[in-house]
Scaffold this motif. Structure first.
Motif, PDB file in Angstrom:
ATOM      1  N   LEU A  30       0.847  -1.081  -0.006  1.00 35.94           N
ATOM      2  CA  LEU A  30       0.126   0.099  -0.109  1.00 35.94           C
ATOM      3  C   LEU A  30       0.769   1.276   0.047  1.00 35.94           C
ATOM      4  O   LEU A  30       1.863   1.257   0.650  1.00 35.94           O
ATOM      5  CB  LEU A  30      -0.979   0.020   1.231  1.00 35.94           C
ATOM      6  CG  LEU A  30      -1.634   1.340   1.461  1.00 35.94           C
ATOM      7  CD1 LEU A  30      -2.836   1.232   0.461  1.00 35.94           C
ATOM      8  CD2 LEU A  30      -2.252   1.221   2.989  1.00 35.94           C
ATOM      9  N   ASP A 228      -1.613   4.855  -3.581  1.00 38.81           N
ATOM     10  CA  ASP A 228      -3.119   4.301  -3.380  1.00 38.81           C
ATOM     11  C   ASP A 228      -3.851   5.334  -2.512  1.00 38.81           C
ATOM     12  O   ASP A 228      -5.049   5.191  -2.767  1.00 38.81           O
ATOM     13  CB  ASP A 228      -2.976   2.855  -2.966  1.00 38.81           C
ATOM     14  CG  ASP A 228      -2.025   1.914  -3.839  1.00 38.81           C
ATOM     15  OD1 ASP A 228      -2.364   1.911  -4.785  1.00 38.81           O
ATOM     16  OD2 ASP A 228      -1.067   1.393  -3.056  1.00 38.81           O
ATOM     17  N   GLU A 491      -9.815  -0.049  -5.598  1.00 37.05           N
ATOM     18  CA  GLU A 491      -9.418  -1.426  -5.372  1.00 37.05           C
ATOM     19  C   GLU A 491      -9.166  -1.646  -3.958  1.00 37.05           C
ATOM     20  O   GLU A 491      -9.441  -2.825  -3.575  1.00 37.05           O
ATOM     21  CB  GLU A 491      -8.370  -2.096  -6.247  1.00 37.05           C
ATOM     22  CG  GLU A 491      -8.742  -2.023  -7.613  1.00 37.05           C
ATOM     23  CD  GLU A 491      -7.332  -2.579  -8.711  1.00 37.05           C
ATOM     24  OE1 GLU A 491      -6.404  -3.007  -7.935  1.00 37.05           O
ATOM     25  OE2 GLU A 491      -7.504  -2.625  -9.715  1.00 37.05           O
ATOM     26  N   LEU A 492      -9.458  -0.686  -3.214  1.00 39.58           N
ATOM     27  CA  LEU A 492      -8.970  -0.694  -1.656  1.00 39.58           C
ATOM     28  C   LEU A 492     -10.596  -0.678  -1.231  1.00 39.58           C
ATOM     29  O   LEU A 492     -11.356   0.118  -1.298  1.00 39.58           O
ATOM     30  CB  LEU A 492      -8.225   0.517  -0.974  1.00 39.58           C
ATOM     31  CG  LEU A 492      -6.868   0.445  -1.306  1.00 39.58           C
ATOM     32  CD1 LEU A 492      -6.050   1.709  -0.942  1.00 39.58           C
ATOM     33  CD2 LEU A 492      -6.265  -0.746  -0.328  1.00 39.58           C
ATOM     34  N   TRP A 511      -7.216  -5.308  -0.018  1.00 40.28           N
ATOM     35  CA  TRP A 511      -7.290  -5.251  -1.413  1.00 40.28           C
ATOM     36  C   TRP A 511      -8.571  -5.934  -1.874  1.00 40.28           C
ATOM     37  O   TRP A 511      -8.851  -7.120  -1.305  1.00 40.28           O
ATOM     38  CB  TRP A 511      -6.093  -5.452  -2.229  1.00 40.28           C
ATOM     39  CG  TRP A 511      -4.983  -4.873  -2.163  1.00 40.28           C
ATOM     40  CD1 TRP A 511      -3.966  -5.138  -1.338  1.00 40.28           C
ATOM     41  CD2 TRP A 511      -4.817  -3.521  -2.662  1.00 40.28           C
ATOM     42  NE1 TRP A 511      -2.798  -3.921  -1.533  1.00 40.28           N
ATOM     43  CE2 TRP A 511      -3.492  -2.962  -2.279  1.00 40.28           C
ATOM     44  CE3 TRP A 511      -5.547  -2.760  -3.497  1.00 40.28           C
ATOM     45  CZ2 TRP A 511      -3.054  -1.648  -2.474  1.00 40.28           C
ATOM     46  CZ3 TRP A 511      -4.881  -1.288  -3.935  1.00 40.28           C
ATOM     47  CH2 TRP A 511      -3.717  -1.094  -3.512  1.00 40.28           C
TER      48      TRP A 511
END
Length: 513
Positions: A30, A228, A491-492, A511
């Motif tokens: 991350l 992210d 996507e988190l 994820w």
């Protein structure tokens, strides 16, 4: 090995990535980006980074309502005379070097914190000792908000091995769900999952933190997929990033207020009528809607509704009165010259406002103040520099006005911050981010009473008195409520913003499969 940014991959590689085992996707690191630099290992200067990245923890945590809650201490109690607080530690907690969390280690860590400038300065602590599995804090006088202070990042509990022979922090060895894997001040920190964590294990194995001062660069990193989670977005970038389907945008009101502090000892500002006039000339609703893109952000007082009895409920729409502002300045002898600038005894009403771009909205607000005060007849120069220039200007007396975003929720009880900003200490004229050249005997007495008062009804009444006096005298002037913002990889899962800014909650992320 970190996976490359998805935005940089050709279609064939994206197909291959989709066929990777789920464990490979889940284990990808991350990347977190925020404005704040890492100035070293010591919690007194960089504890907020290690706390937010979940490396180290405090005796006291906070709950969803922002109130003190169990942390490394599972419970606490105070003696009848209010002079002894006992904090019972959790069993089975280990530091990252494998050593156990003991009362002796925790007490020693707090003593190290107390020896340096920090939030504990405001508490009348006589001694911090270990007694069995309890940390005992002995006070010189009752101090009701002590548990709240022990939730502050400068009080992080570190292992004995974190300190060198002279008591300096040589490495950060905490108890959190992540431990330090690498650190390169002032920008980079790498962390990895600590498998012996006492609580729930995080889903993501490793994470990195990068300090990036420019808001435009942070936004581009979110857009490109090079980060992210990106915190603190400027309003223009938020609009653009909201159209990116690879990102989700988050915003959370927090008890941080955009304010400008005033050098009340300055000849142009020493009379509170001058400070009130500057406040009356501000179009807060225009700034909130036009610049911050959040009409509800306009603030006519220091403390938002989330701070309960400290909030007065003032209407920002009624806080602007340009004619009254002109009347107040006329009472002080100011008259407009041929250029529309106010003069008195041959001196123009000219001031310099310092601010910084780490929070990208501040230069925009500074420019708006410049325009709005020009209409009043005040010539304002805006100087955009480093955040450190406001406290340094406070200390050397050169600061005239300083625009900043002050967090009144640094600890669960705002009193901890107010004691630092407006101090009850007769020798103090206020902290680096608080009053400058201003002191009010009544307010100092109310703050001192709040230090000791345990009755909630009495505390509520005193909190309102403090808020009203600050709103009248205006050593610090509110402009807008603050929202923490973040752009997050879509996507988190599990992302949320901590309204007290104590944690980035990376241990709650995973994820998507």
């Amino acid at each position: 090995m970190p996976l490359p940014s998805r935005s940089l991959l050709p279609g064939s590689l994206l197909l291959g990535l989709a066929l990777l085992p789920l464990t490979a996707i889940a284990d990808r690191p991350l990347s977190v980006v925020a404005p704040w630099e890492i100035t070293g290992a010591d919690p007194s200067t960089s504890g907020y980074v290690y706390a937010r990245m979940r490396v180290a923890e405090t005796l006291v945590d906070t709950d969803a309502a922002g109130q003190p809650a169990p942390g490394l201490a599972e419970s606490w109690q105070v003696s009848e005379d209010g002079l002894a607080w006992r904090f019972a530690l959790r069993e089975g907690v280990s530091f990252h070097d494998g050593s156990p969390l003991t009362a002796q280690a925790a007490a020693a860590s707090l003593e190290h914190a107390r020896a340096k400038p920090g939030i504990l300065d405001s508490a009348p602590i006589a001694a911090i000792e270990a007694d069995g599995n309890e940390v005992v804090v002995q006070l010189e006088s009752p101090f009701a908000p002590l548990p709240a202070l022990l939730a502050h990042s400068t009080t992080l509990i570190l292992a004995p091995a974190a300190y060198d022979d002279e008591g300096r922090v040589s490495q950060v060895i905490g108890t959190g769900p992540y431990r330090v894997e690498s650190v390169a001040p002032p920008q980079r920190l790498g962390v990895e999952r600590f498998d012996d964590y006492w609580g729930e294990a995080p889903a993501i194995d490793s994470a990195s933190y990068l300090a990036v001062g420019r808001g435009e660069t942070r936004a581009l990193m979110a857009e490109s997929g090079d980060a992210d989670v990106v915190f603190t977005l400027d309003p223009a970038s938020q609009t653009r990033l909201a159209r990116n389907d690879r990102l989700t945008l988050h915003a959370e009101p927090i008890p941080r207020t955009i304010v400008f502090k005033v050098n009340a000892a300055h000849p142009l500002l020493e009379d509170e009528r001058a400070r009130q006039a500057l406040s009356l000339a501000i179009d807060r609703e225009g700034i909130a809607a036009g610049l911050l893109r959040n009409p509800e952000a306009a603030a006519a007082e220091l403390f938002p509704a989330s701070l309960g009895s400290w909030h007065l409920g003032l209407d920002a729409g009624e806080a602007r009165d340009l004619e009254r502002a002109r009347e107040l300045l006329a009472e002080l002898g100011w008259q407009a010259n041929g250029n529309g600038v106010l003069e008195r005894d041959g001196e123009a009403f000219e001031l310099t406002l310092r601010t910084f771009s780490d929070r990208p909205e501040l230069p925009l607000v500074a420019t708006a103040l410049q325009d709005q005060w020009r209409e009043l007849g005040v010539a304002l120069e805006v100087a955009v520099g480093n955040a450190s220039e406001i406290p340094s200007g406070h200390r050397d007396g050169s600061l005239e006005l300083g625009l900043m975003a002050r967090n009144y929720g640094l600890v669960p009880d705002p009193l901890g911050t107010l004691l630092d900003d407006f101090g009850a200490d007769p020798e103090s004229m206020g902290g680096d981010w608080g009053a400058m050249g201003w002191r009010d005997t009544d307010l100092a007495g109310w703050l001192d009473t709040l230090r000791q008062e345990a009755d909630m009804e009495a505390r509520s009444e005193l909190a309102g008195q403090v808020a009203r006096r600050l709103n009248e005298a205006m050593p610090v002037v509110p402009v807008a409520w603050y929202q923490q913002t973040a752009a997050v990889n879509a996507e988190l899962e599990g992302f949320s913003i901590d309204p007290l800014e104590r944690s980035y909650r990376i241990d709650e992320l995973r994820w998507s499969e």
